[in-house]
Design a protein around this motif. Structure first.
Motif, mmCIF file in Angstrom:
data_model
loop_
_atom_site.group_PDB
_atom_site.id
_atom_site.type_symbol
_atom_site.label_atom_id
_atom_site.label_comp_id
_atom_site.label_asym_id
_atom_site.label_seq_id
_atom_site.Cartn_x
_atom_site.Cartn_y
_atom_site.Cartn_z
ATOM 1 N N ALA A 93 0.813 -1.214 0.000
ATOM 2 C CA ALA A 93 0.000 0.000 0.000
ATOM 3 C C ALA A 93 0.844 1.260 0.000
ATOM 4 O O ALA A 93 0.333 2.349 -0.290
ATOM 5 C CB ALA A 93 -0.935 -0.009 1.211
ATOM 6 N N GLY A 94 2.142 1.133 0.328
ATOM 7 C CA GLY A 94 3.027 2.295 0.336
ATOM 8 C C GLY A 94 3.015 3.051 1.641
ATOM 9 O O GLY A 94 3.065 4.290 1.650
ATOM 10 N N LEU A 95 2.958 2.325 2.758
ATOM 11 C CA LEU A 95 2.944 2.951 4.076
ATOM 12 C C LEU A 95 4.273 2.725 4.774
ATOM 13 O O LEU A 95 4.912 1.690 4.600
ATOM 14 C CB LEU A 95 1.810 2.377 4.920
ATOM 15 N N PRO A 96 4.706 3.684 5.601
ATOM 16 C CA PRO A 96 5.916 3.489 6.394
ATOM 17 C C PRO A 96 5.593 2.647 7.631
ATOM 18 O O PRO A 96 4.421 2.570 8.026
ATOM 19 C CB PRO A 96 6.306 4.923 6.776
ATOM 20 N N PRO A 97 6.540 1.974 8.249
ATOM 21 C CA PRO A 97 7.977 1.922 7.921
ATOM 22 C C PRO A 97 8.326 0.693 7.094
ATOM 23 O O PRO A 97 9.050 -0.196 7.559
ATOM 24 C CB PRO A 97 8.617 1.854 9.304
ATOM 25 N N PHE A 98 7.855 0.618 5.887
ATOM 26 C CA PHE A 98 8.095 -0.543 5.030
ATOM 27 C C PHE A 98 8.650 -0.074 3.684
ATOM 28 O O PHE A 98 8.398 1.063 3.251
ATOM 29 C CB PHE A 98 6.797 -1.339 4.842
ATOM 30 N N ASN A 99 9.392 -0.974 3.017
ATOM 31 C CA ASN A 99 10.139 -0.577 1.824
ATOM 32 C C ASN A 99 9.247 -0.079 0.696
ATOM 33 O O ASN A 99 9.648 0.756 -0.112
ATOM 34 C CB ASN A 99 11.012 -1.728 1.340
ATOM 35 N N GLY A 100 8.008 -0.574 0.602
ATOM 36 C CA GLY A 100 7.114 -0.116 -0.453
ATOM 37 C C GLY A 100 6.834 1.377 -0.380
ATOM 38 O O GLY A 100 6.561 2.010 -1.411
ATOM 39 N N PHE A 101 6.890 1.962 0.826
ATOM 40 C CA PHE A 101 6.667 3.397 0.983
ATOM 41 C C PHE A 101 7.737 4.187 0.237
ATOM 42 O O PHE A 101 7.438 5.196 -0.432
ATOM 43 C CB PHE A 101 6.671 3.763 2.471
ATOM 44 N N LEU A 102 8.994 3.750 0.346
ATOM 45 C CA LEU A 102 10.091 4.487 -0.280
ATOM 46 C C LEU A 102 9.977 4.495 -1.804
ATOM 47 O O LEU A 102 10.081 5.556 -2.433
ATOM 48 C CB LEU A 102 11.422 3.853 0.137
ATOM 49 N N SER A 103 9.761 3.335 -2.372
ATOM 50 C CA SER A 103 9.692 3.277 -3.841
ATOM 51 C C SER A 103 8.409 3.911 -4.365
ATOM 52 O O SER A 103 8.397 4.467 -5.474
ATOM 53 C CB SER A 103 9.810 1.826 -4.316
ATOM 54 N N LYS A 104 7.319 3.866 -3.559
ATOM 55 C CA LYS A 104 6.082 4.509 -4.012
ATOM 56 C C LYS A 104 6.238 6.029 -4.036
ATOM 57 O O LYS A 104 5.769 6.697 -4.977
ATOM 58 C CB LYS A 104 4.935 4.101 -3.090
ATOM 59 N N GLU A 105 6.914 6.595 -3.034
ATOM 60 C CA GLU A 105 7.169 8.042 -3.034
ATOM 61 C C GLU A 105 8.020 8.448 -4.236
ATOM 62 O O GLU A 105 7.767 9.466 -4.881
ATOM 63 C CB GLU A 105 7.876 8.436 -1.732
ATOM 64 N N MET A 106 9.031 7.627 -4.521
ATOM 65 C CA MET A 106 9.895 7.934 -5.659
ATOM 66 C C MET A 106 9.156 7.749 -6.987
ATOM 67 O O MET A 106 9.451 8.423 -7.973
ATOM 68 C CB MET A 106 11.140 7.049 -5.603
ATOM 69 N N PHE A 107 8.179 6.838 -7.005
ATOM 70 C CA PHE A 107 7.334 6.669 -8.186
ATOM 71 C C PHE A 107 6.521 7.928 -8.438
ATOM 72 O O PHE A 107 6.392 8.388 -9.589
ATOM 73 C CB PHE A 107 6.425 5.459 -7.985
ATOM 74 N N PHE A 108 5.981 8.509 -7.383
ATOM 75 C CA PHE A 108 5.239 9.770 -7.535
ATOM 76 C C PHE A 108 6.150 10.864 -8.082
ATOM 77 O O PHE A 108 5.746 11.667 -8.930
ATOM 78 C CB PHE A 108 4.657 10.196 -6.188
#
Length: 804
Positions: free
Chosen positions: A397-412
């Protein structure tokens, strides 16, 4: 053969020994010996990280068919290293997980692990090959082995259908990719991928450049389930959960992404490549997330979420390819970061999606259902599984503190940068990228929350479940626990991954940017209050709102009725193809032998006769011919009379006797030409044939009036006269077109060369020995096939059994 070649072949070779191990140790779960293979491979490729991160590459080549420029060439660089680590690392966890998931009492584990290791070796071959044709060979091997894995539970109708569907779509794309590879070879004169990359500038003006680009992308899109080829992935979820966790999160579907990344240095900067890769990718991302929310089966939900995530990564590779249009300018360097994000999210997706598949597999294994409508309230009964589901779902889902958050922010960030792109007419269409990315992320958040809240929270309804829920055994939890630990570690230490893996991979995809300052961004969780952060907040708010109010707006899906879907179109095309093939087959498969002979001889007449006529090869030179004797003329007249008589006879017995006259006359010719052995052979064969014909035809009724009609006999007469005339003309033309010296003088030395005084026997026994051996091999293979069909007959009463 270099050591890296050996490591590619280890899984493939081991796959052949797995059934033998199962025979020798029937009480041993084959998952344990199979586990050694990916673990050893993972250790080997991990040991290469320091060298690759320092800018080195490892390559090797073994000659295969030098004349065709076919070499078993391998190339390990930063890009292929990431994929090899995913293939072997996730592969190790999947094999460990399957050891506890699959029962050796109920499943054919020898088949399962043989197929799995075969697939692993094929994937390693894909990502390490530096020869176009060898890459294609391994590419199709992944399709074959994945077909076997998806259809592992072959008694299920849905498993067979899903395997067939994935095979047809991915192999069709693979064939188009092969044509694209051939075009690349024609343009460059080499099959080496690295050599093709080096001559990129000289290829761009070639007329085959864009067609090759499109055909190669078709192969990538079909394998990575991009719209509209995504329809095979949900049906492939009928495979056992370990297969889904491996093929459809970390390996097979990533092959298309690898292909795009590998050929970005060749095609990147081309407008067609940019629009196809980024446009198809971003729409696939939206469509996959939109479709996932409505799913009722957890694995179907994960299937569409995988489609969405693959589209996200694909779009990033497309956006990043724009950097190759403008050289190493400051603006271009901004766009290279999209490729960095694609690589980063590719790794992150493998961790959280692999864990999610395993979590869903645990729920199915311990609860007995994956139907979201029946699930709920499992948090107290399966607390560890719930924790793993939260970590992996929140990461997706792109929530912290998990790695998907980092790449989702960079995707935006990459999507917002696309709005500022000044090439490829992005001034008009650039705004669509951040909008679609944001809307798709909202649906991504919604389906990620559905996995957690609808499965583990809410009311517990025991009466709807097939089993009494309980926590999974520790062995089944180890693999998803390891992946979830990685999810958290990558959030807190992402730059270690960036330095050792992502940076070398970037240099592989963008070789002209090597050592460019600012190319590799520093990953951090906090960038201040920027637009990306507000987009994330909007995703959380609107995503939660969509999930809670789903029953009020789900009528939107009715706008896309099932009977008008792409999947239904695929089924229609398949059905029409089958019915059309049947109709076409019925036109020429009439059941009458004479019709089949018409087709065969008619084709020969048109092909050979037409070629002789058009090329002017009908040259008759009787100057060197021996005069025809009276005896020969009489025999020819007798044969001609017998042949004409067959056309007009009214009895099968008479036709057989006249046919015998032809055969015995040929034997007389052999006697006149001083070939008594051939004459004896002809007499024996003709006698046996005539007797057999007489025995068979004696019991058949006389020819009917229709069979003796002109309508039936005229085509036979035309074909017979035509073939006879063609044979004579062909023989005379060969005699009159001597382009090479006769090889008869070579065979005259048969006694010295082969120890045979009879030239004919020496030719058959020695000079044609290899041909004879192949004929024996063909008969042997046919015999094995017949024996297999007899022995593999399903047990009585199981022909129609389907495990639903």
């Amino acid at each position: 053969m270099t050591f890296i070649h050996f490591f590619i072949l280890i899984p493939i070779l081991t796959a052949f020994f797995i059934p033998l191990i199962g025979k020798l140790a029937p009480k041993l779960h084959l998952g344990w010996p199979a586990l050694f293979v990916p673990v050893i491979l993972f250790g080997f490729f991990t040991a290469q990280i320091p060298a690759i991160s320092a800018g080195e590459t490892i390559s090797g080549s073994v000659v295969w068919m030098q004349a065709l420029d076919l070499y078993f060439s391998v190339y390990l660089d930063g890009l292929s290293l990431i994929f090899t680590l995913l293939i072997t690392g996730i592969g190790s966890l999947v094999v460990l997980y399957s050891t506890f998931y699959l029962s050796k009492e109920r499943e054919s584990l020898s088949h399962f692990y043989a197929y799995l290791l075969l697939f692993m070796g094929a994937m390693l071959g894909v990502v390490l090959s530096d020869n176009l044709m060898v890459l294609y060979l391994f590419w199709e091997l992944t399709s074959i082995s994945s077909f076997l894995l998806i259809a592992f539970w072959f008694r299920r109708k849905k498993s067979r259908y899903g395997a067939q569907k994935s095979f047809l779509i991915t192999v069709s794309g693979g064939i188009s990719m092969l044509v694209g590879f051939i075009m690349l070879q024609v343009m460059s004169g080499t099959n080496s991928i690295q050599e093709i990359i080096a001559m990129r500038d000289s290829l761009q003006e070639h007329e085959l450049f864009v067609p090759a680009l499109i055909l190669i992308l078709l192969g990538a899109f079909t394998k990575s389930a991009q719209f509209p080829f995504h329809i095979w992935l949900p049906d492939a979820m009928e495979a056992p959960t370990p297969v889904s966790a491996y093929l459809h999160s970390a390996t097979m579907v990533k092959a298309g992404l690898f292909l795009v990344a590998r050929f970005t240095p060749v095609f990147g900067g081309e407008a067609t490549w940019f629009w196809l890769v980024s446009g198809v990718g971003i729409f696939t991302m939206f469509w996959g997330s939109f479709s996932a929310v409505k799913q009722k089966d957890l694995k179907a939900l994960l299937a569409y979420s995988t489609i969405s995530q693959l589209g996200l990564i694909m779009s990033l590779f497309g956006l990043g390819s724009a950097a190759l249009q403008g050289g190493a300018s400051t603006e271009s360097i901004i766009y290279t970061k999209a490729i960095f994000v694609a690589l980063f999210h590719l790794v992150n997706h493998s961790t959280f999606k692999g864990a999610l598949f395993m979590v869903v597999g645990i729920v199915d294994h311990e609860v007995g259902t994956r139907d979201i409508r029946k699930l709920g309230g499992l948090i107290s009964l399966m607390p560890v599984t719930f924790t793993l589901a939260v970590i992996s779902s929140f990461s997706m889902a792109g929530l912290p503190p998990f790695n998907g958050f980092l790449s989702k922010e960079m995707f935006f960030t990459a999507a917002l940068n696309a709005n500022n792109l000044t090439i490829f007419s992005m001034e008009t269409w650039g705004l669509l990228f951040p909008i679609i990315a944001w809307v798709g992320s909202i649906f991504t958040f919604a389906y990620s929350m559905i996995i957690v809240f609808r499965t583990f929270l809410g009311p517990y309804r025991r009466e709807r479940l097939e089993k009494t829920p309980h926590e999974a055994p520790i062995g089944m939890l180890i693999s998803p626990i390891i992946l979830c630990v990685l999810i958290i570690l990558l959030f807190f230490m992402p730059n270690q991954l960036s330095h050792y893996l992502l940076s070398p991979a970037m240099n592989s995809i963008l070789p002209t940017y090597q050592n460019t300052e600012g190319l590799i961004p520093k990953i951090s969780a906090w960038h201040g209050f920027n637009l990306e952060l507000f987009m994330t907040a909007g995703v959380v708010v609107f995503g939660a709102f969509l999930m809670k109010t789903f029953r009020f707006w789900n009528f939107v899906y009715d706008l896309f009725p099932e009977h008008r879907s792409i999947d239904r179109g695929y089924q229609w095309v398949l059905a029409k193809s089958e019915s059309g093939s049947k109709r076409a087959t019925d036109l020429y498969m009439t059941g009458f032998l004479r019709h089949y002979l018409y087709y065969i001889y008619g084709f020969l007449l048109l092909l050979v006769g037409g070629t002789l006529w058009l090329t002017g090869s009908i040259v008759i030179d009787p100057s060197d011919d021996v005069p025809v004797s009276l005896y020969e003329g009489i025999i020819v007249a007798v044969m001609a009379a017998a042949a004409i008589g067959i056309l007009f006879t009214k009895s099968r017995l008479t036709a057989t006797l006249l046919n015998g006259v032809l055969g015995y006359s040929i034997a007389v010719f052999f006697v006149l030409f001083r070939a008594p052995d051939l004459a004896l052979t002809q007499l024996v064969v003709e006698t046996v044939t005539t007797v057999l014909f007489l025995l068979c035809f004696y019991h058949l009724p006389e020819w009917s009036k229709e069979e003796r009609s002109v309508k039936v006999r005229l085509p036979k007469m035309i074909i017979s006269i035509g073939m006879g005339a063609l044979t004579v003309l062909l023989a005379l033309s060969v005699q009159g077109n001597k382009m090479f010296e006769s090889i008869s003088s070579y065979f005259e030395d048969s006694y010295e060369l082969a120890g045979g005084r009879n030239i004919v026997n020496a030719i058959l026994g020695d000079f044609r020995a290899f041909d004879t051996m192949l004929e024996v091999v063909v008969l042997f293979i046919a015999g094995i096939g017949v024996y297999t069909l007899i022995k593999l007959k399903a047990p009585k009463g199981e022909d129609d059994i389907e495990r639903e």
